[in-house]
Design a protein around this motif. Sequence first.
Motif, PDB file in Angstrom:
ATOM      1  N   THR A  56       1.679  -2.933   6.052  1.00 15.24           N
ATOM      2  CA  THR A  56       0.650  -2.695   5.733  1.00 15.24           C
ATOM      3  C   THR A  56       0.077  -3.215   4.420  1.00 15.24           C
ATOM      4  O   THR A  56       1.443  -3.307   3.800  1.00 15.24           O
ATOM      5  CB  THR A  56       0.683  -1.280   7.058  1.00 15.24           C
ATOM      6  N   PRO A  57      -0.790  -2.621   3.941  1.00 16.47           N
ATOM      7  CA  PRO A  57      -1.007  -2.038   2.959  1.00 16.47           C
ATOM      8  C   PRO A  57       0.124  -1.015   1.691  1.00 16.47           C
ATOM      9  O   PRO A  57      -0.130  -1.286   0.713  1.00 16.47           O
ATOM     10  CB  PRO A  57      -2.415  -1.766   2.707  1.00 16.47           C
ATOM     11  N   ILE A  58       0.486   0.099   2.842  1.00 18.79           N
ATOM     12  CA  ILE A  58       1.383   0.376   1.788  1.00 18.79           C
ATOM     13  C   ILE A  58       2.432   0.264   1.969  1.00 18.79           C
ATOM     14  O   ILE A  58       3.421   1.157   1.614  1.00 18.79           O
ATOM     15  CB  ILE A  58       1.011   1.992   3.099  1.00 18.79           C
ATOM     16  N   HIS A  59       3.463  -0.572   2.311  1.00 16.37           N
ATOM     17  CA  HIS A  59       4.366  -0.940   2.343  1.00 16.37           C
ATOM     18  C   HIS A  59       4.826  -1.576   0.888  1.00 16.37           C
ATOM     19  O   HIS A  59       3.936  -2.544   0.625  1.00 16.37           O
ATOM     20  CB  HIS A  59       4.711  -2.092   3.610  1.00 16.37           C
ATOM     21  N   ARG A  60       6.388  -1.566   0.763  1.00 16.81           N
ATOM     22  CA  ARG A  60       6.139  -1.520  -1.327  1.00 16.81           C
ATOM     23  C   ARG A  60       7.137  -3.000  -0.873  1.00 16.81           C
ATOM     24  O   ARG A  60       8.336  -3.441  -0.259  1.00 16.81           O
ATOM     25  CB  ARG A  60       7.359  -0.628  -1.268  1.00 16.81           C
ATOM     26  N   ARG A  61       6.381  -3.821  -1.373  1.00 16.10           N
ATOM     27  CA  ARG A  61       7.018  -5.768  -1.231  1.00 16.10           C
ATOM     28  C   ARG A  61       7.889  -5.830  -1.838  1.00 16.10           C
ATOM     29  O   ARG A  61       8.379  -7.011  -1.961  1.00 16.10           O
ATOM     30  CB  ARG A  61       5.813  -6.379  -1.226  1.00 16.10           C
ATOM     31  N   SER A  62       8.194  -4.643  -2.889  1.00 14.06           N
ATOM     32  CA  SER A  62       9.549  -5.168  -3.244  1.00 14.06           C
ATOM     33  C   SER A  62      10.979  -4.629  -3.386  1.00 14.06           C
ATOM     34  O   SER A  62      11.983  -5.194  -3.511  1.00 14.06           O
ATOM     35  CB  SER A  62       9.374  -4.697  -4.903  1.00 14.06           C
ATOM     36  N   PHE A  63      10.586  -3.483  -2.041  1.00 19.06           N
ATOM     37  CA  PHE A  63      11.739  -3.560  -1.384  1.00 19.06           C
ATOM     38  C   PHE A  63      12.554  -4.649  -0.273  1.00 19.06           C
ATOM     39  O   PHE A  63      12.160  -5.242   0.574  1.00 19.06           O
ATOM     40  CB  PHE A  63      11.448  -2.201  -0.959  1.00 19.06           C
ATOM     41  N   GLY A  64      14.093  -4.410  -0.633  1.00 13.56           N
ATOM     42  CA  GLY A  64      14.919  -6.054   0.001  1.00 13.56           C
ATOM     43  C   GLY A  64      14.132  -6.142   1.689  1.00 13.56           C
ATOM     44  O   GLY A  64      13.897  -7.079   2.056  1.00 13.56           O
ATOM     45  N   PRO A  65      14.514  -4.439   2.564  1.00 10.55           N
ATOM     46  CA  PRO A  65      14.345  -5.683   3.594  1.00 10.55           C
ATOM     47  C   PRO A  65      13.028  -5.553   4.536  1.00 10.55           C
ATOM     48  O   PRO A  65      12.410  -6.454   5.598  1.00 10.55           O
ATOM     49  CB  PRO A  65      14.051  -4.150   4.926  1.00 10.55           C
ATOM     50  N   VAL A  66      11.353  -5.251   3.401  1.00 12.43           N
ATOM     51  CA  VAL A  66      10.169  -5.630   3.058  1.00 12.43           C
ATOM     52  C   VAL A  66      10.081  -7.053   2.180  1.00 12.43           C
ATOM     53  O   VAL A  66       9.490  -8.239   3.109  1.00 12.43           O
ATOM     54  CB  VAL A  66       9.172  -4.746   2.662  1.00 12.43           C
ATOM     55  N   LYS A  67      10.688  -7.773   1.455  1.00 16.68           N
ATOM     56  CA  LYS A  67      10.879  -8.443   1.013  1.00 16.68           C
ATOM     57  C   LYS A  67      11.671  -9.428   1.905  1.00 16.68           C
ATOM     58  O   LYS A  67      10.754 -10.951   1.813  1.00 16.68           O
ATOM     59  CB  LYS A  67      11.598  -8.948   0.191  1.00 16.68           C
ATOM     60  N   LYS A  68      12.593  -9.313   2.657  1.00 19.34           N
ATOM     61  CA  LYS A  68      12.812  -9.976   3.268  1.00 19.34           C
ATOM     62  C   LYS A  68      12.079 -11.279   4.532  1.00 19.34           C
ATOM     63  O   LYS A  68      11.773 -12.224   5.130  1.00 19.34           O
ATOM     64  CB  LYS A  68      13.953  -9.821   4.205  1.00 19.34           C
ATOM     65  N   ILE A  69      11.265 -10.229   4.680  1.00 19.25           N
ATOM     66  CA  ILE A  69      10.089 -10.476   6.105  1.00 19.25           C
ATOM     67  C   ILE A  69       8.992 -10.620   5.900  1.00 19.25           C
ATOM     68  O   ILE A  69       8.660 -12.642   6.134  1.00 19.25           O
ATOM     69  CB  ILE A  69       9.694  -8.675   7.226  1.00 19.25           C
ATOM     70  N   LEU A  70       8.430 -11.078   4.573  1.00 19.21           N
ATOM     71  CA  LEU A  70       7.432 -11.438   3.512  1.00 19.21           C
ATOM     72  C   LEU A  70       8.012 -12.723   3.742  1.00 19.21           C
ATOM     73  O   LEU A  70       7.009 -13.765   3.496  1.00 19.21           O
ATOM     74  CB  LEU A  70       7.405 -11.065   2.540  1.00 19.21           C
ATOM     75  N   GLU A  71       9.837 -12.893   3.193  1.00 18.17           N
ATOM     76  CA  GLU A  71      10.029 -14.417   2.682  1.00 18.17           C
ATOM     77  C   GLU A  71      10.104 -15.448   3.748  1.00 18.17           C
ATOM     78  O   GLU A  71      10.286 -16.243   4.011  1.00 18.17           O
ATOM     79  CB  GLU A  71      11.271 -14.627   1.691  1.00 18.17           C
ATOM     80  N   GLY A  72      10.019 -14.689   5.014  1.00 13.20           N
ATOM     81  CA  GLY A  72      10.539 -15.497   6.223  1.00 13.20           C
ATOM     82  C   GLY A  72       9.614 -16.252   6.664  1.00 13.20           C
ATOM     83  O   GLY A  72       9.967 -16.284   7.859  1.00 13.20           O
ATOM     84  N   ILE A 100       1.991   2.661  -5.468  1.00  3.70           N
ATOM     85  CA  ILE A 100       3.099   1.471  -4.580  1.00  3.70           C
ATOM     86  C   ILE A 100       2.277   0.099  -5.726  1.00  3.70           C
ATOM     87  O   ILE A 100       3.954  -0.508  -5.442  1.00  3.70           O
ATOM     88  CB  ILE A 100       2.351   0.766  -2.678  1.00  3.70           C
ATOM     89  N   GLU A 101       1.524  -0.580  -5.530  1.00  3.48           N
ATOM     90  CA  GLU A 101       1.729  -1.264  -6.899  1.00  3.48           C
ATOM     91  C   GLU A 101       1.995  -1.135  -8.103  1.00  3.48           C
ATOM     92  O   GLU A 101       3.127  -1.598  -8.581  1.00  3.48           O
ATOM     93  CB  GLU A 101       0.213  -1.334  -7.597  1.00  3.48           C
ATOM     94  N   GLU A 102       2.585   0.066  -9.116  1.00  5.72           N
ATOM     95  CA  GLU A 102       3.269   0.592 -10.424  1.00  5.72           C
ATOM     96  C   GLU A 102       5.126   0.385  -9.344  1.00  5.72           C
ATOM     97  O   GLU A 102       5.517  -0.189 -10.271  1.00  5.72           O
ATOM     98  CB  GLU A 102       3.123   2.553 -10.199  1.00  5.72           C
ATOM     99  N   ILE A 103       5.126   0.531  -8.278  1.00  3.22           N
ATOM    100  CA  ILE A 103       6.429   0.978  -7.514  1.00  3.22           C
ATOM    101  C   ILE A 103       6.775  -0.635  -7.946  1.00  3.22           C
ATOM    102  O   ILE A 103       7.739  -0.833  -7.706  1.00  3.22           O
ATOM    103  CB  ILE A 103       6.721   1.294  -5.696  1.00  3.22           C
ATOM    104  N   ASP A 104       6.452  -1.249  -6.974  1.00  2.00           N
ATOM    105  CA  ASP A 104       6.373  -2.827  -6.910  1.00  2.00           C
ATOM    106  C   ASP A 104       6.237  -3.815  -8.565  1.00  2.00           C
ATOM    107  O   ASP A 104       7.513  -4.683  -9.115  1.00  2.00           O
ATOM    108  CB  ASP A 104       5.794  -3.750  -5.851  1.00  2.00           C
ATOM    109  N   GLU A 105       5.308  -2.974  -9.473  1.00  2.00           N
ATOM    110  CA  GLU A 105       5.742  -3.609 -10.171  1.00  2.00           C
ATOM    111  C   GLU A 105       6.754  -3.194 -11.927  1.00  2.00           C
ATOM    112  O   GLU A 105       7.428  -3.514 -11.848  1.00  2.00           O
ATOM    113  CB  GLU A 105       3.978  -3.151 -11.547  1.00  2.00           C
ATOM    114  N   LEU A 106       6.895  -1.848 -11.670  1.00  2.00           N
ATOM    115  CA  LEU A 106       8.092  -1.433 -12.441  1.00  2.00           C
ATOM    116  C   LEU A 106       9.812  -0.673 -11.996  1.00  2.00           C
ATOM    117  O   LEU A 106      10.561  -0.974 -12.385  1.00  2.00           O
ATOM    118  CB  LEU A 106       7.256   0.142 -12.510  1.00  2.00           C
TER     119      LEU A 106
END
Length: 199
Positions: free
Chosen positions: A183-199, A77-83
């Motif tokens: 959760t720790p397994i969510h991809r933070r760089s993906f739009g719907p997750v990112k939107k919730i984190l930023e909201g 997941i960390e590599e997905i978010d980074e790369l």
Amino acid sequence: MEPFVSQIYFGDLLAGADEAGRGPLAGEVVAAAVILDPTRPISGLADSKKLSEKKREALFIEIQEKALAYGIASASIEEIDELNILHASMLAMSRAVAKLSVTPEHVLIDGNRVPKQLVCSAEAVVKGDARQAAISAASILAKVTRDRDIVQAAKVYPEYGFEKHKGYPTAQHLEAIRLHGITPIHRRSFGPVKKILEG
């Protein structure tokens, strides 16, 4: 299914590679590489997404028993978010090829891109999981492995329903994220997750 065009040039050591899990909002991306044994044919190989779960599970076992070699690997997941997911998918496929116990002469990669880190020649095959048996076999190994991983995650995070949607952005999954957070397994760089984190 179309015949192995490249097998004319590369003998029996032709590998197929594919990944599973580019679209979900959670979990690792998993890849597999397979060198089939032409003396031990496997019937029923097809794009893993078009097979029932029961059929995929049966073929998963048969592929491992009959293939000359197979490798399964992932990108975190960390590599997905980074790369980004594309580069993480390429990394996972190169790792899967590297794990083959027999070095292939050539690799057929599902899609329109070829990973840079491969140890041998390769070519991309658009819709290869429906056209080349070795890629179909790889897609089955990758999808079954990833589905099993996400079902295990469902036991840790039961309120998200991972066993049903496998991490894809369904209405149920998005509602669970809104209610319970990520959760720790969510991809933070993906739009719907990112939107919730930023909201």
